[in-house]
Design an enzyme around this catalytic site. Structure first.
Site, PDB file in Angstrom:
ATOM      1  N   ALA A 134       0.895  -1.081  -0.081  1.00  0.00           N
ATOM      2  CA  ALA A 134       0.034  -0.019  -0.156  1.00  0.00           C
ATOM      3  C   ALA A 134       1.038   1.326  -0.087  1.00  0.00           C
ATOM      4  CB  ALA A 134      -0.856   0.009   1.153  1.00  0.00           C
ATOM      5  N   GLY A 135       1.199   1.579  -1.158  1.00  0.00           N
ATOM      6  CA  GLY A 135       2.259   2.855  -1.426  1.00  0.00           C
ATOM      7  C   GLY A 135       1.235   3.821  -1.840  1.00  0.00           C
ATOM      8  N   ILE A 363      26.533  18.003 -19.639  1.00  0.00           N
ATOM      9  CA  ILE A 363      27.280  18.973 -19.955  1.00  0.00           C
ATOM     10  C   ILE A 363      28.708  18.905 -19.412  1.00  0.00           C
ATOM     11  CG2 ILE A 363      27.636  21.645 -19.308  1.00  0.00           C
ATOM     12  CD1 ILE A 363      24.496  21.956 -19.550  1.00  0.00           C
ATOM     13  N   GLY A 366      32.466  13.278 -19.180  1.00  0.00           N
ATOM     14  CA  GLY A 366      33.085  12.156 -18.541  1.00  0.00           C
ATOM     15  C   GLY A 366      32.804  12.743 -16.960  1.00  0.00           C
ATOM     16  N   GLU A 389       5.786  10.915  -1.806  1.00  0.00           N
ATOM     17  CA  GLU A 389       4.658  11.596  -1.423  1.00  0.00           C
ATOM     18  C   GLU A 389       3.899  11.738  -2.697  1.00  0.00           C
ATOM     19  OE1 GLU A 389       4.662  14.950   1.189  1.00  0.00           O
ATOM     20  OE2 GLU A 389       6.876  14.581   1.897  1.00  0.00           O
ATOM     21  N   GLY A 390       3.701  10.697  -3.268  1.00  0.00           N
ATOM     22  CA  GLY A 390       2.871  10.816  -4.528  1.00  0.00           C
ATOM     23  C   GLY A 390       3.469  10.801  -5.819  1.00  0.00           C
TER      24      GLY A 390
END
Length: 409
Positions: A134-135, A363, A366, A389-390
């Site tokens: 239940a997230g 940008i 490496g 949080e959603g």
């Protein structure tokens, strides 16, 4: 009601500069170390407490800023410093919001000070809502709270997950089901005091980003808390459940919020501000790098391919900040989120943070892929904003349902 303005006043600028100084002088030098250690940065939290940033008074002052910009301004500067350390500093705030949103004045006065402790003995708190199954689907919550009338105690059983400060907190705020037949309307929040038997830390998660913030499971096995640890009190809960049952029978009536959603609704623009702070930090590193890094005899910012990316990055960051500020102002001004403006701010800012930090890595080339430069860490940290949080998908669902009035599934 405060008039909306895009100009901070002198007091706000002073606070902003103070937080920025702490972020630059204390948080940034410690960021790489605590990211590698993947441990709670207690010394940094203590320093924040000593200067007054980690305290109930500080957050109260920002929360009650009449313009609504105090909290987003503070969040942006702290998360500009470092997301992992900042979350360790502000994580207690989510539990505090849970108490403020649902608790009585006595509960607020009793428990919130215990969440923070003192500068010499700092404490943290945890808000425990998500579960393994239940997230985003809070309707599937399984943690139960049963009232023992003879002892005036609530008995909690279940497992919570993804809890910031879970298991190491002095005070835990736990959302549990009190009436399974009512779905999300049958939820309530409980205070679990320090040292309560039956509460233990489960798995501690090793995360992709925000690694200086402690995230773990919280296991509740016959955890007994006094009746006065029910946020809002039993009389208020019984009234709310009665209204929900009546509404279920009649198929209409007033809307009843569940305890977890009340907390999340109050915090989403603040999460957007966190994302803005991380994005801004990465943009600034990339801008400085582009102006000093030379290739083919000239700074790489002379190339449109780089310069245009930076232009887009700055534009998107500013747009995200404006959405966050609008939602924050609307909340303090009592304006209803008729188009889910709170969710809009969190959605857009979190997506911008992921995109901007990825562009910053590109940008730097490496160098951006190495831990010698902070954009690699910022890119990892930014991934959480579209999840906790959603998720972004949940935000889009909330927005779509709000603007259409339809039960989109």
């Amino acid at each position: 009601m405060a008039e909306f303005t895009m100009e901070l006043n002198d007091d706000q600028k002073q606070v902003r500069d103070w937080i920025h100084g702490f972020a630059a002088d204390v948080m940034r030098p410690a960021a790489a170390e605590w990211d590698e250690r993947e441990e709670t940065p207690w010394p940094v939290i203590q320093e924040a407490a000593k200067v007054g940033i980690y305290s109930l008074d500080f957050y109260a002052q920002q929360f009650f800023d009449p313009t609504g910009l105090g909290i987003p301004m503070a969040m942006e500067e702290l998360f500009w410093g470092d997301a992992g350390i900042a979350l360790s500093i502000v994580g207690t705030g989510l539990a505090a919001i849970g108490v403020v949103a649902n608790g009585t004045e006595e509960q607020i006065g009793t428990w919130i000070p215990q969440m923070y402790g003192t500068p010499d003995d700092v404490k943290v708190a945890a808000f425990c809502s998500s579960e393994p199954d239940a997230g985003s689907d809070v309707g599937s919550m399984r943690t139960r709270a049963v009232y023992d009338q003879a002892k005036d105690e609530w008995v909690l059983n279940g497992t919570k997950t993804w809890a910031t400060n879970g298991g190491i907190a002095n005070v835990h705020i736990v959302v549990a089901v009190v009436d399974p037949e009512l779905g999300t309307k049958g939820h309530a929040s409980f205070i679990v005091p320090p040292g309560t038997p039956g509460l233990s830390q489960g798995q501690k998660f090793k995360k992709h980003g925000i690694r200086a913030s402690h995230t773990a499971e919280v296991v509740l096995e016959d955890v007994r808390v006094p009746g006065n640890c029910l946020l809002g009190g039993k009389e208020k809960l019984d009234e709310r459940l009665a209204r929900a049952r009546e509404r279920a029978r009649s198929g209409g009536g007033e809307r009843v919020k569940n305890a977890a959603m009340a907390t999340f609704e109050a915090s989403r623009p603040a999460v957007g501000a966190m994302a803005v702070g991380t994005a801004r930090a990465a943009y600034e590193v990339a801008l400085d790098y582009a102006k000093t890094r030379t290739q083919f005899g000239r700074p790489i910012i002379d190339n449109q391919g780089v310069a245009f990316q930076l232009a887009d990055m700055r534009t998107q960051i500013d747009a995200a900040r404006l959405l966050v500020w609008r939602a924050s102002w609307m909340a303090v001004a009592g304006r209803p989120f008729e188009s889910a403006e709170g969710s809009m701010s969190k959605l857009f800012a979190s997506e911008v943070s992921k995109k901007v930090t990825a562009q910053a890595v590109q940008i730097l080339g490496g160098n951006g892929y190495t831990r010698e430069y902070p954009v690699e860490r910022m890119h990892r940290d930014s991934a959480i904003y579209t999840i906790f949080e959603g998720t972004s998908e949940i935000q889009r669902l909330v927005i779509a349902r709000t603007i259409s009035g339809m039960p989109i599934r």
